[in-house]
Design an enzyme around this catalytic site. Structure first.
Site, PDB file in Angstrom:
ATOM      1  N   GLU A 100      -9.242 -11.679   7.814  1.00  0.00           N
ATOM      2  CA  GLU A 100      -9.345 -10.215   7.937  1.00  0.00           C
ATOM      3  C   GLU A 100     -10.467  -9.842   8.902  1.00  0.00           C
ATOM      4  O   GLU A 100     -11.425 -10.600   9.061  1.00  0.00           O
ATOM      5  CB  GLU A 100      -9.674  -9.614   6.561  1.00  0.00           C
ATOM      6  CG  GLU A 100      -8.533  -8.901   5.879  1.00  0.00           C
ATOM      7  CD  GLU A 100      -8.140  -7.573   6.513  1.00  0.00           C
ATOM      8  OE1 GLU A 100      -8.330  -7.364   7.719  1.00  0.00           O
ATOM      9  OE2 GLU A 100      -7.614  -6.725   5.777  1.00  0.00           O
ATOM     10  N   ASP A 101     -10.343  -8.674   9.496  1.00  0.00           N
ATOM     11  CA  ASP A 101     -11.427  -8.188  10.347  1.00  0.00           C
ATOM     12  C   ASP A 101     -12.563  -7.617   9.500  1.00  0.00           C
ATOM     13  O   ASP A 101     -13.723  -7.938   9.685  1.00  0.00           O
ATOM     14  CB  ASP A 101     -10.914  -7.132  11.351  1.00  0.00           C
ATOM     15  CG  ASP A 101     -10.115  -6.002  10.700  1.00  0.00           C
ATOM     16  OD1 ASP A 101      -9.914  -6.017   9.464  1.00  0.00           O
ATOM     17  OD2 ASP A 101      -9.680  -5.101  11.436  1.00  0.00           O
ATOM     18  N   ASP A 104     -13.319  -3.143   3.452  1.00  0.00           N
ATOM     19  CA  ASP A 104     -13.990  -1.863   3.271  1.00  0.00           C
ATOM     20  C   ASP A 104     -13.816  -1.462   1.801  1.00  0.00           C
ATOM     21  O   ASP A 104     -14.554  -1.928   0.930  1.00  0.00           O
ATOM     22  CB  ASP A 104     -13.341  -0.889   4.263  1.00  0.00           C
ATOM     23  CG  ASP A 104     -14.013   0.468   4.340  1.00  0.00           C
ATOM     24  OD1 ASP A 104     -15.156   0.586   3.899  1.00  0.00           O
ATOM     25  OD2 ASP A 104     -13.379   1.409   4.848  1.00  0.00           O
ATOM     26  N   PHE A 154     -18.633   3.290  10.848  1.00  0.00           N
ATOM     27  CA  PHE A 154     -17.336   2.963  11.436  1.00  0.00           C
ATOM     28  C   PHE A 154     -17.577   2.182  12.723  1.00  0.00           C
ATOM     29  O   PHE A 154     -18.164   2.694  13.664  1.00  0.00           O
ATOM     30  CB  PHE A 154     -16.520   4.229  11.713  1.00  0.00           C
ATOM     31  CG  PHE A 154     -15.122   3.910  12.141  1.00  0.00           C
ATOM     32  CD1 PHE A 154     -14.153   3.604  11.212  1.00  0.00           C
ATOM     33  CD2 PHE A 154     -14.793   3.885  13.490  1.00  0.00           C
ATOM     34  CE1 PHE A 154     -12.863   3.270  11.603  1.00  0.00           C
ATOM     35  CE2 PHE A 154     -13.502   3.563  13.892  1.00  0.00           C
ATOM     36  CZ  PHE A 154     -12.541   3.257  12.950  1.00  0.00           C
ATOM     37  N   ARG A 167     -10.499  -2.529  21.131  1.00  0.00           N
ATOM     38  CA  ARG A 167     -10.285  -3.850  20.529  1.00  0.00           C
ATOM     39  C   ARG A 167     -10.791  -4.977  21.425  1.00  0.00           C
ATOM     40  O   ARG A 167     -11.122  -6.059  20.943  1.00  0.00           O
ATOM     41  CB  ARG A 167      -8.791  -4.085  20.259  1.00  0.00           C
ATOM     42  CG  ARG A 167      -8.200  -3.188  19.181  1.00  0.00           C
ATOM     43  CD  ARG A 167      -6.840  -3.740  18.788  1.00  0.00           C
ATOM     44  NE  ARG A 167      -6.014  -2.778  18.077  1.00  0.00           N
ATOM     45  CZ  ARG A 167      -6.059  -2.573  16.748  1.00  0.00           C
ATOM     46  NH1 ARG A 167      -6.894  -3.245  16.009  1.00  0.00           N
ATOM     47  NH2 ARG A 167      -5.252  -1.690  16.192  1.00  0.00           N
TER      48      ARG A 167
HETATM   49  P1  5GP Z   1      -9.780  -1.319   3.196  1.00  0.00           P
HETATM   50  O1  5GP Z   1      -8.387  -1.374   2.690  1.00  0.00           O
HETATM   51  O2  5GP Z   1     -10.630  -2.485   2.758  1.00  0.00           O
HETATM   52  O3  5GP Z   1     -10.436  -0.006   2.895  1.00  0.00           O
HETATM   53  O4  5GP Z   1      -9.710  -1.306   4.755  1.00  0.00           O
HETATM   54  C1  5GP Z   1      -9.430  -2.423   5.494  1.00  0.00           C
HETATM   55  C2  5GP Z   1      -8.941  -2.029   6.863  1.00  0.00           C
HETATM   56  O5  5GP Z   1      -9.467  -0.770   7.276  1.00  0.00           O
HETATM   57  C3  5GP Z   1      -9.451  -3.024   7.875  1.00  0.00           C
HETATM   58  O6  5GP Z   1      -8.574  -4.124   8.009  1.00  0.00           O
HETATM   59  C4  5GP Z   1      -9.552  -2.171   9.120  1.00  0.00           C
HETATM   60  O7  5GP Z   1      -8.313  -2.156   9.791  1.00  0.00           O
HETATM   61  C5  5GP Z   1      -9.863  -0.782   8.618  1.00  0.00           C
HETATM   62  N1  5GP Z   1     -11.299  -0.486   8.690  1.00  0.00           N
HETATM   63  C6  5GP Z   1     -12.187  -0.401   7.680  1.00  0.00           C
HETATM   64  N2  5GP Z   1     -13.425  -0.121   8.121  1.00  0.00           N
HETATM   65  C7  5GP Z   1     -13.326  -0.045   9.469  1.00  0.00           C
HETATM   66  C8  5GP Z   1     -14.283   0.203  10.518  1.00  0.00           C
HETATM   67  O8  5GP Z   1     -15.488   0.386  10.332  1.00  0.00           O
HETATM   68  N3  5GP Z   1     -13.771   0.180  11.773  1.00  0.00           N
HETATM   69  C9  5GP Z   1     -12.462  -0.025  12.067  1.00  0.00           C
HETATM   70  N4  5GP Z   1     -12.097   0.006  13.346  1.00  0.00           N
HETATM   71  N5  5GP Z   1     -11.549  -0.246  11.107  1.00  0.00           N
HETATM   72  C10 5GP Z   1     -11.978  -0.267   9.817  1.00  0.00           C
END
Ligand code: 5GP
Length: 181
Positions: A100-101, A104, A154, A167
Site C-alpha cells: 500500500e502507499d 489513513d 495530505f 504521482r
Molecule cells: P484509508 O482507507 O486508509 O483512509 O485511505 C487509504 C487511501 O487513501 C490510500 O491508499 C490513498 O490512496 C488515499 N490517501 C490517504 N491519505 C492520503 C494522502 O495524504 N495523500 C494522498 N494522495 N492519498 C491519500
C-alpha cells in the site's frame, strides 16, 4: 522547492534507503517459505513503491494488482471502498504481501484484507510506505511493515496523487493549501 509545494517531508534518498531496510525485513520473513509469494500492488498509489520494493526481494515473486478507490478528486476519505479491479491470481495456499502507499483511516486495507482472507491464502501481510496512525478509525488495522509514520497532512508524490497529478515526483511533499482549495 517547487511553487506548488509547501514542504518536502521525505526526500528521494530517505525513501530509497528505507526501502532497502524493508527489503531486508521481507527477505528474512519469506526466505524459508516454500509456497509462492504473491505481491499485491494496490493501484495506483503503490505503483512506485512496489516497483522499488520488489527489486529488494531476493526470492521468486509473482505480481498482481488490485484497484480500490476510497477517494475521489478530494483530499478527504469518502468512507466507502469500491473494488475496481480484482486479482488475476488464485491466492489459495500462497503467501500474500499487500503493498500500500498509505494507511489513513484503515478502511481500504480492512476491506482488501477481508476480501482476500475469504480466498484462503497461506498468509497475508501488509507493507505500507506511509502510515498516518492519528487518523485511524479501524484501530485494529496495523501494517506489518511500515516505511514511515507521518503526521496528519495530505501528501503527494512517489505514487500518491492529488486529482491524478504529482504521482511522478520521486519524493513526498505537502501541497500548498491553495492548490486544492
Ligand atoms: P484509508 O482507507 O486508509 O483512509 O485511505 C487509504 C487511501 O487513501 C490510500 O491508499 C490513498 O490512496 C488515499 N490517501 C490517504 N491519505 C492520503 C494522502 O495524504 N495523500 C494522498 N494522495 N492519498 C491519500
Amino acid at each position: 522547492m517547487r511553487d506548488d509545494l509547501k514542504e518536502i517531508i521525505l526526500t528521494e534518498e530517505q525513501i530509497q534507503k528505507r526501502i532497502v531496510e524493508l527489503g531486508c525485513e521481507l527477505n528474512n520473513l519469506y526466505e524459508d517459505k516454500l509456497e509462492d509469494l504473491i505481491v499485491v500492488c494496490i493501484l495506483k498509489g503503490a505503483l512506485m513503491f512496489t516497483a522499488d520494493l520488489v527489486r529488494q526481494i531476493k526470492r521468486q515473486v509473482v505480481f498482481d494488482f488490485m484497484d480500490v478507490s476510497s477517494y475521489g478528486g478530494d483530499t478527504e476519505s469518502s468512507g466507502s471502498v469500491r473494488i475496481n479491479k480484482d486479482l488475476e491470481e488464485d491466492i489459495k495456499g500462497k503467501h500474500v504481501l499487500i503493498v500500500e502507499d498509505i494507511v489513513d483511516t484503515g478502511l481500504t486495507l480492512k476491506k482488501v484484507i477481508e476480501i482476500l482472507q475469504t480466498r484462503e491464502p497461506a498468509s497475508i501481510k501488509v507493507c505500507t510506505l506511509l502510515d498516518k496512525p492519528n487518523r485511524r478509525t479501524e484501530k485494529h488495522i496495523i501494517p506489518d511493515f511500515n516505511g514511515f509514520e507521518i503526521p496528519d497532512k495530505f501528501v503527494v508524490g512517489y505514487g500518491l496523487d492529488f486529482a491524478e497529478k504529482y504521482r511522478n515526483l520521486p519524493f513526498i511533499g505537502v501541497l500548498k493549501p491553495e492548490m486544492y482549495e
